[in-house]
Design a protein around this motif. Structure first.
Motif, PDB file in Angstrom:
ATOM      1  N   THR A   1     -17.306 -32.262 -12.358  1.00  9.83           N
ATOM      2  CA  THR A   1     -18.744 -31.995 -12.275  1.00  9.83           C
ATOM      3  C   THR A   1     -19.508 -33.286 -12.565  1.00  9.83           C
ATOM      4  O   THR A   1     -18.959 -34.251 -13.120  1.00  9.83           O
ATOM      5  CB  THR A   1     -19.168 -30.927 -13.295  1.00  9.83           C
ATOM      6  OG1 THR A   1     -18.992 -31.454 -14.619  1.00  9.83           O
ATOM      7  CG2 THR A   1     -18.345 -29.655 -13.134  1.00  9.83           C
ATOM      8  N   HIS A   2     -20.781 -33.301 -12.229  1.00  5.18           N
ATOM      9  CA  HIS A   2     -21.591 -34.499 -12.471  1.00  5.18           C
ATOM     10  C   HIS A   2     -21.617 -34.831 -13.961  1.00  5.18           C
ATOM     11  O   HIS A   2     -21.499 -36.001 -14.346  1.00  5.18           O
ATOM     12  CB  HIS A   2     -23.021 -34.270 -11.966  1.00  5.18           C
ATOM     13  CG  HIS A   2     -23.937 -35.417 -12.269  1.00  5.18           C
ATOM     14  ND1 HIS A   2     -23.859 -36.627 -11.609  1.00  5.18           N
ATOM     15  CD2 HIS A   2     -24.950 -35.545 -13.189  1.00  5.18           C
ATOM     16  CE1 HIS A   2     -24.778 -37.456 -12.104  1.00  5.18           C
ATOM     17  NE2 HIS A   2     -25.446 -36.826 -13.048  1.00  5.18           N
ATOM     18  N   GLU A   3     -21.755 -33.809 -14.803  1.00  2.79           N
ATOM     19  CA  GLU A   3     -21.809 -34.042 -16.245  1.00  2.79           C
ATOM     20  C   GLU A   3     -20.494 -34.626 -16.758  1.00  2.79           C
ATOM     21  O   GLU A   3     -20.495 -35.541 -17.590  1.00  2.79           O
ATOM     22  CB  GLU A   3     -22.121 -32.738 -16.983  1.00  2.79           C
ATOM     23  CG  GLU A   3     -23.532 -32.196 -16.774  1.00  2.79           C
ATOM     24  CD  GLU A   3     -23.709 -31.533 -15.407  1.00  2.79           C
ATOM     25  OE1 GLU A   3     -22.667 -31.266 -14.726  1.00  2.79           O
ATOM     26  OE2 GLU A   3     -24.867 -31.283 -15.024  1.00  2.79           O
ATOM     27  N   GLN A   4     -19.362 -34.104 -16.251  1.00  4.75           N
ATOM     28  CA  GLN A   4     -18.070 -34.632 -16.676  1.00  4.75           C
ATOM     29  C   GLN A   4     -17.887 -36.080 -16.231  1.00  4.75           C
ATOM     30  O   GLN A   4     -17.358 -36.913 -16.974  1.00  4.75           O
ATOM     31  CB  GLN A   4     -16.939 -33.758 -16.122  1.00  4.75           C
ATOM     32  CG  GLN A   4     -16.829 -32.394 -16.789  1.00  4.75           C
ATOM     33  CD  GLN A   4     -15.819 -31.497 -16.105  1.00  4.75           C
ATOM     34  OE1 GLN A   4     -15.555 -31.643 -14.900  1.00  4.75           O
ATOM     35  NE2 GLN A   4     -15.259 -30.559 -16.850  1.00  4.75           N
ATOM     36  N   LYS A   5     -18.333 -36.381 -15.027  1.00  2.00           N
ATOM     37  CA  LYS A   5     -18.225 -37.761 -14.534  1.00  2.00           C
ATOM     38  C   LYS A   5     -19.013 -38.717 -15.422  1.00  2.00           C
ATOM     39  O   LYS A   5     -18.516 -39.789 -15.811  1.00  2.00           O
ATOM     40  CB  LYS A   5     -18.742 -37.853 -13.099  1.00  2.00           C
ATOM     41  CG  LYS A   5     -17.871 -37.180 -12.053  1.00  2.00           C
ATOM     42  CD  LYS A   5     -18.544 -37.245 -10.684  1.00  2.00           C
ATOM     43  CE  LYS A   5     -17.720 -36.537  -9.623  1.00  2.00           C
ATOM     44  NZ  LYS A   5     -18.406 -36.509  -8.312  1.00  2.00           N
TER      45      LYS A   5
END
Length: 650
Positions: free
Chosen positions: A444-448
């Protein structure tokens, strides 16, 4: 030169060595040395106990392979006999006649054997606590041990036992469900004993989680038993195929029930596969390294941002004191926490200095946020790691700090960490192969963003030399070549302490060239301090997993997901209780020894570091005994106060 001529030349060289003996061999060694091949000298510095210890390690591995079921009473009996026999043999040696190296080996060997005996008692006690949840375990153990004894299989009886086992599992689950009710706080579940007598008995999350891990191991054992006969014995398959499948499904469902309803796990119980089999073999056969139980593999269903499935198995103060004695650390758990608090406070003051240099005043959290934004573009991380590795190698060469064999320079490698593994390892791991943690397209964008921020340029700069050279890769390279027989005495205080020590030494030598570099190095030093505080606090029963996460986020500045992954890794059963404390404590031990021997002018940096690497992964107190040529006695006990008599003094 033709191929025939080359062959004749090779034969001539071989014959000349045989005829001339050691002189020719020494000359050949000199020739090879000029081509950067590391060739040992002919003199031996082996301890008189080397063969003694190697035989023990071989015996122990044989037993571990022959009795792989951790719950087996036969395994426990044979191991207890093994340790007792070797202790008795050790006690018959004339200690005073031994060389210093052999005296150290004697003390290490005795310490190891006594610890392993204590561990058998601990394991037995832990099993007793969950035995009522596993009434079927004895059947699985007996089936497997009969197979390993090569007893003839009675297929009808085996089928009957499997069918009875399924009934036991189902009945046990129903008994628990019928007695379940929320406790007064609406949290853990309680149940009454099977007879319905007495006070309600609590199944704690820890016990439920321990039972889940044990069931996974039992499923693997039952699978190995069934696979041995299935198809090779048609009569067995006719009788046992369906009962086995039903029993296995019941075990899986029961493990899921205990995990989700009692332990509060939010991940699926992963299918038992070959990776678990390898882990079972490792945890059952290692001679003194990491000790843990087989655990379910982390699956994609595990939610990285959810900490409610972190359970752990705290061992209490007495357990910690026993482990500290084994690791030869003469401090109490509370004293280690005090050391960590003092080190963390020092780091916070240095963070403020770096923050001021960047224009953020004393608000070092803002300066840390700035550093986190300094990451490379996706796909560029391998190039960064390569350049940082070469920079560190050049630094140790330029300052003549340690010998780095050419082969060690040539053989380190790099791989990218899988997204699944990053759930429990948010940062790099290393050794001969450095495993790089960085986001992949499927995150996900947050994980990236959390991965890139947590593995930024300046954090990475302080990580790469820890993992490669002069850290873990050089350490592993040398340990494989010098006194490898000391493997059973391996300790993370030497293993992780060595790599952390270089963070301390390189800081003192101004390896950090900018405020951003300093913040990157300080972040990890704060992280190691917090590891002592939260891991020991957890095992003392004074901190919950969520409080451990909050400490990492609020006091160190971790990204939330990275903090959760760090705590999950610390308590998932694959690390000994003191492992997380070993980084900074081991580093502080080596720094104190450096001050004693190098700062005083008694040794050069290169000689000091080379000598440590050649002693292998033993408690640092014993490294000190060797380097300072201590007069050791048979009843020696650890007493070196490497941080001062009181942790209040830096």
């Amino acid at each position: 030169m033709t191929r025939a001529h080359k062959s004749l030349t090779a034969i001539s060289i071989a014959l000349s060595i045989i005829v001339a003996g050691p002189v020719a061999l020494a000359a050949l060694a000199q020739t090879k040395s000029s081509s950067n091949v590391s060739v040992p000298d002919l003199k031996s510095d082996s301890s008189e106990l080397r063969d003694f210890i190697e035989r023990y390690a071989t015996d122990r591995l044989s037993l571990a392979r022959s009795y792989p079921v951790l719950l087996s009473p036969s395994r426990q009996t044979r191991l207890r006999q093994l340790y007792g026999d070797w202790l008795a043999a050790l006690g018959k040696l004339n200690f005073d006649s031994l060389s210093l190296d052999a005296k150290v080996d004697y003390l290490l060997f005795r310490n190891h054997l006594e610890h392993e005996l204590r561990q058998l008692d601990v394991q037995a006690k832990q099993y007793v606590e969950i035995e009522p949840l596993l009434p079927f375990s004895k059947t699985i153990v007996e089936l497997e041990e009969a197979r390993r004894r090569m007893d003839p299989i009675e297929s009808p009886r085996a089928a009957m036992l499997l069918a009875e086992m399924k009934k036991q599992i189902d009945a046990q689950r129903k008994a628990i469900e019928s007695k379940m009710r929320p406790d007064s706080k609406g949290g853990e579940k309680n149940y009454e004993n099977a007879e319905g007598k007495g006070e309600p008995t609590r199944i704690t999350k820890t016990q439920a989680n321990r039972a889940v891990l044990t069931i996974n191991g039992l499923r693997l054992t039952l699978r190995n038993w069934f696979t041995f006969y299935n198809g090779y014995d048609p009569t067995f398959t006719w009788w046992a195929d369906e009962p086995y499948k039903s029993a296995d499904q019941a075990l899986a469902a029961y493990a899921t029930f205990l995990g989700e309803k009692i332990a509060g796990l939010k991940q699926e119980i992963a299918a038992i596969d070959s990776s678990e089999s390898r882990q079972a073999a490792r945890t059952g056969s290692e001679g003194g390294g990491q000790r843990g139980r087989v655990e379910p593999a982390v699956t994609a269903s595990a939610r990285a941002a959810d900490s409610s499935d972190i359970v752990g198995d705290p061992i209490g103060r007495d357990g910690l004191m026993g482990e500290l004695e084994y690791e030869m650390i003469p401090y109490t758990p509370e004293e280690l926490i005090a050391i960590a608090e003092k080190e963390l406070a020092w780091c916070e003051q240095e963070m403020k200095k770096a923050s001021r240099d960047l224009g953020y005043g004393d608000d070092w959290h803002k300066a840390l946020e700035h550093v986190k934004t300094l990451y490379v573009d996706p796909g560029k991380q391998p190039e960064l790691i390569r350049d940082l590795a070469l920079e560190a190698i050049k630094f140790v060469d330029d300052h003549d700090l340690v010998t780095v064999p050419q082969l060690a320079r040539d053989t380190w490698r790099m791989e990218m960490m899988t997204p699944e593994r990053q759930l429990v390892n948010p940062f790099f791991t290393g050794g001969e192969t450095i495993s790089v943690s960085y986001p992949t397209s499927g995150m996900t964008h947050e994980q990236k963003m959390m991965s890139m921020r947590g593995n930024n340029i300046h954090f990475s700069r302080a990580t790469v030399f820890h993992e490669l050279i002069p850290g873990h890769h050089l350490q592993g390279f040398m340990s494989a070549r010098y006194k490898p027989y000391r493997g059973p005495f391996s300790t993370p205080f030497w293993g992780e302490g060595w790599a952390l020590y270089w963070e301390l030494l390189l800081w003192d030598m101004n390896f950090a060239k900018s405020p951003e570099n300093r913040i990157g190095m300080l972040f990890w030093r704060m992280h190691r301090s917090a590891r002592i505080m939260f891991s020991i606090g957890f095992h003392l029963g004074k901190m919950t997993p969520q409080q451990c996460i909050d400490l990492l986020v609020n006091r160190v500045g971790h990204e939330p997901e990275n903090a959760i992954a760090e705590v999950r890794r610390s308590f998932n059963g694959t690390y000994p209780p003191l492992y997380q404390a070993a980084y900074l404590i081991g580093g502080l031990q080596l720094r104190a020894l450096h001050h004693e021997l190098v700062d005083s002018g008694k040794m050069t940096n290169r000689d000091f570091h080379d000598r440590i690497l050649k002693e292998n992964r033993i408690p640092i107190e014993m490294v000190r005994a060797i380097l300072t040529k201590q007069a050791l006695t048979r009843d020696y006990k650890a007493s070196w106060k490497f941080y001062g008599s009181s942790p209040a003094g830096r």
